[in-house]
Design a protein around this motif. Structure first.
Motif, short mmCIF file in Angstrom:
data_model
loop_
_atom_site.label_atom_id
_atom_site.label_comp_id
_atom_site.label_asym_id
_atom_site.label_seq_id
_atom_site.Cartn_x
_atom_site.Cartn_y
_atom_site.Cartn_z
N THR A 106 5.17 -22.35 -18.77
CA THR A 106 5.22 -23.43 -18.10
C THR A 106 4.36 -23.05 -16.81
N PRO A 107 3.33 -23.86 -16.46
CA PRO A 107 2.39 -23.54 -15.19
C PRO A 107 3.29 -23.52 -14.10
N ARG A 108 2.73 -22.90 -13.31
CA ARG A 108 3.48 -22.85 -11.84
C ARG A 108 3.13 -23.66 -10.64
N THR A 109 4.00 -24.31 -10.22
CA THR A 109 3.69 -25.10 -9.21
C THR A 109 4.02 -24.65 -7.87
N HIS A 110 3.09 -24.52 -7.09
CA HIS A 110 2.91 -23.69 -5.61
C HIS A 110 3.48 -24.79 -4.56
N ARG A 111 4.29 -24.64 -3.68
CA ARG A 111 4.48 -25.64 -2.75
C ARG A 111 4.03 -24.70 -1.36
N VAL A 112 3.11 -25.26 -0.67
CA VAL A 112 2.33 -24.34 0.20
C VAL A 112 2.59 -25.48 1.76
N PRO A 113 2.59 -24.93 2.88
CA PRO A 113 2.63 -25.68 4.18
C PRO A 113 1.36 -26.52 4.38
N LEU A 114 1.41 -27.70 4.89
CA LEU A 114 0.11 -28.46 5.13
C LEU A 114 0.65 -29.45 6.35
N ALA A 115 -0.10 -29.06 7.42
CA ALA A 115 0.19 -30.25 8.64
C ALA A 115 -0.43 -31.57 8.38
N PRO A 116 0.43 -32.37 9.03
CA PRO A 116 0.14 -33.74 8.71
C PRO A 116 -1.33 -34.43 8.85
N ASP A 117 -1.89 -33.56 9.78
CA ASP A 117 -3.28 -33.91 10.15
C ASP A 117 -4.44 -33.09 9.47
N GLU A 118 -4.02 -32.11 8.44
CA GLU A 118 -5.12 -31.47 7.87
C GLU A 118 -5.50 -32.25 6.68
N THR A 119 -6.67 -32.26 6.33
CA THR A 119 -7.27 -33.01 5.42
C THR A 119 -7.48 -31.92 4.16
N LEU A 120 -7.10 -32.17 2.84
CA LEU A 120 -7.28 -31.40 1.66
C LEU A 120 -8.53 -31.71 1.17
N LEU A 121 -9.71 -31.07 1.04
CA LEU A 121 -10.91 -31.13 0.43
C LEU A 121 -11.06 -30.38 -0.96
N MET A 122 -11.33 -31.10 -2.09
CA MET A 122 -11.64 -30.80 -3.56
C MET A 122 -12.96 -30.88 -3.88
N VAL A 123 -13.55 -29.93 -4.60
CA VAL A 123 -14.74 -30.31 -5.01
C VAL A 123 -15.04 -29.49 -6.59
N THR A 124 -15.84 -29.97 -7.28
CA THR A 124 -16.22 -29.58 -8.57
C THR A 124 -17.39 -28.38 -8.51
N ASP A 125 -17.76 -28.00 -9.56
CA ASP A 125 -18.67 -26.76 -9.49
C ASP A 125 -20.14 -27.22 -9.29
N GLY A 126 -20.29 -28.49 -9.34
CA GLY A 126 -21.65 -28.90 -8.95
C GLY A 126 -21.74 -28.74 -7.44
N VAL A 127 -20.76 -28.36 -6.55
CA VAL A 127 -20.83 -28.21 -5.12
C VAL A 127 -20.84 -26.46 -4.94
N THR A 128 -20.05 -26.02 -5.60
CA THR A 128 -19.74 -24.29 -5.43
C THR A 128 -20.94 -23.70 -6.25
N GLU A 129 -21.46 -24.23 -7.10
CA GLU A 129 -22.67 -23.47 -7.89
C GLU A 129 -23.88 -24.08 -7.60
N ALA A 130 -24.08 -24.91 -6.53
CA ALA A 130 -25.34 -25.39 -5.93
C ALA A 130 -26.17 -24.11 -5.61
N ARG A 131 -27.56 -24.08 -6.13
CA ARG A 131 -28.21 -22.83 -5.14
C ARG A 131 -29.43 -23.15 -4.67
N ASP A 132 -29.95 -22.53 -3.66
CA ASP A 132 -31.11 -22.68 -3.19
C ASP A 132 -32.40 -22.04 -3.91
N ALA A 133 -33.60 -22.08 -3.30
CA ALA A 133 -34.65 -21.55 -3.71
C ALA A 133 -34.51 -20.09 -4.09
N ASP A 134 -33.84 -19.43 -3.19
CA ASP A 134 -33.84 -18.03 -3.66
C ASP A 134 -32.29 -17.68 -4.41
N GLY A 135 -31.73 -18.75 -4.99
CA GLY A 135 -30.74 -18.59 -6.09
C GLY A 135 -29.48 -18.18 -5.35
#
Length: 376
Positions: free
Chosen positions: A279-308
């Motif tokens: 069974t996959p593990r479910t994590h419960r983590v603290p999150l303040a009411p005024d915190e925003t959760l940001l999720m991105v796909t690998d198009g963001v994390t793997e974007a490269r500049d001219a120098d790689g």
């Protein structure tokens, strides 16, 4: 293509060329004859005007040629050969315009179909849906495709609000189909299942069944998988979030206290459960009411500049947040990610790019069950 005050002026360039050629030829000596250039007029009209406008310019060109050529003495006339050239050019230009207009209409129809598919996969989300303030951006690596394998959605339920963000491996219609299959399961099971772990199991089982289906059809995408983040905002708590990670980057929590990566262990992508049964593990983590959760796909994390060099998302968000705390708002946050990613890779996206941000609203606790019935 060309508009002034909301009105099309595509007819102006061919008209100006027609007048210029006619006047120039009429007012120059017999040794300088350019009247045959008038064949360019319907050719330009074919590129930017409609069929009937192009046909009109073809007729006008033939008339102007006949008038100007007959105004000269017989020995200086361009004669029948150029008349045939102008007439043939007008006819061919009209036919070419008809082909172009037909292709444009077909392309517009296909774009409408693609937009319908996109709105089905990535359905429009109402404001503050499920008690969450949300915003998302979605950029395809192929600007003409308009839809790909990235996906996100919010599903309110009697047990709290669920969020799913993911990325299907590969591109093309097969990836879109897989994303649609997973979202369909999420929207239905996410409403009925009280346990986030059970919902995760349902997603895994659906992914496996879909792969078996595509394999039975003899398609080459039978080994397709998907990475994803599944979040659950409990209806009775506003200071925690439950999460299951399927081989995806963990979310960033962005708020007045800064930027932090949620401490989640990344499990295997959807479709790979047989490599690590259980069974996959479910994590419960603290999150303040005024915190925003940001999720991105690998198009963001793997974007490269001219120098790689890869795009350092967390550092970029932290700098922006220190300069302006309002950047933590979901709409501002995803706009920051979009602009930063495009600037980093100079607009050359190597993969579909998605950023999705959610934050609890003040009425989160009272909007979690959609009146006790399943949504469409």
């Amino acid at each position: 293509m060309l508009r002034v005050g909301g009105r099309s002026v595509t007819w102006v360039p061919p008209l100006l060329l027609l007048v210029a050629i006619t006047v120039t030829d009429y007012n120059t000596t017999g040794e300088f004859r350019i009247i045959s250039w008038i064949v360019l007029v319907p050719g330009i009209a074919a590129a930017i005007c409609g069929v009937w406008t192009t046909a009109l310019y073809a007729v006008l060109s033939i008339g102007a040629y006949t008038f100007v050529d007959n105004a000269w003495p017989h020995e200086l006339q361009a004669g029948l050969p150029d008349f045939i050239l102008v007439t043939t050019g007008g006819i061919l230009s009209t036919l070419a315009c008809a082909v172009r207009v037909r292709g444009e209409r077909r392309a517009l129809h296909m774009r409408d179909v693609t937009d319908t598919v996109r709105s089905t996969v990535l359905r429009p989300l109402p404001k503050d849906w499920g008690g969450l303030e949300h915003a998302g951006i979605y950029l395809t690596a192929d600007a003409q495709a308009r839809v790909g394998g990235d996906f996100y959605d919010i599903q309110p339920s009697p047990h709290g609000t669920r969020v799913l963000v993911g990325d299907v491996q590969g591109k093309g219609l097969g990836a879109v189909e897989t994303a649609s299959v997973l979202l369909g399961t999420f929207r239905e099971a996410g409403f009925h299942e009280a346990d986030l772990t059970v919902l995760a199991d349902r997603l895994e089982a659906r992914m496996v069944r879909h792969r078996e289906y595509t394999t039975a059809l003899g398609r080459a995408d039978g080994d397709r998988f998907a990475t994803a983040v599944l979040l659950g905002f409990p209806a009775d708590r506003d200071d925690v979030v439950d999460a299951v990670v399927f081989g995806h980057e963990p979310p960033l929590a962005v708020g007045p206290g800064g930027v932090r990566i949620l401490p989640l262990r990344g499990g295997l992508p959807l479709g790979f459960r047989d490599l690590s049964p259980g069974t996959p593990r479910t994590h419960r983590v603290p999150l303040a009411p005024d915190e925003t959760l940001l999720m991105v796909t690998d198009g963001v994390t793997e974007a490269r500049d001219a120098d790689g060099r890869f795009y350092r998302l967390a550092e970029h968000v932290a700098r922006a947040l220190s300069a302006d705390p309002r950047i933590a708002a979901p709409a501002r946050l995803v706009a920051l990610v979009r602009d930063g990613t495009l600037r980093h890779c100079r607009g050359h996206l190597a993969d579909d790019t998605t950023a999705f941000a959610v934050r609890r609203t003040l009425a989160a606790g009272s909007e979690g069950h959609e009146g006790g019935r399943s949504p469409n």
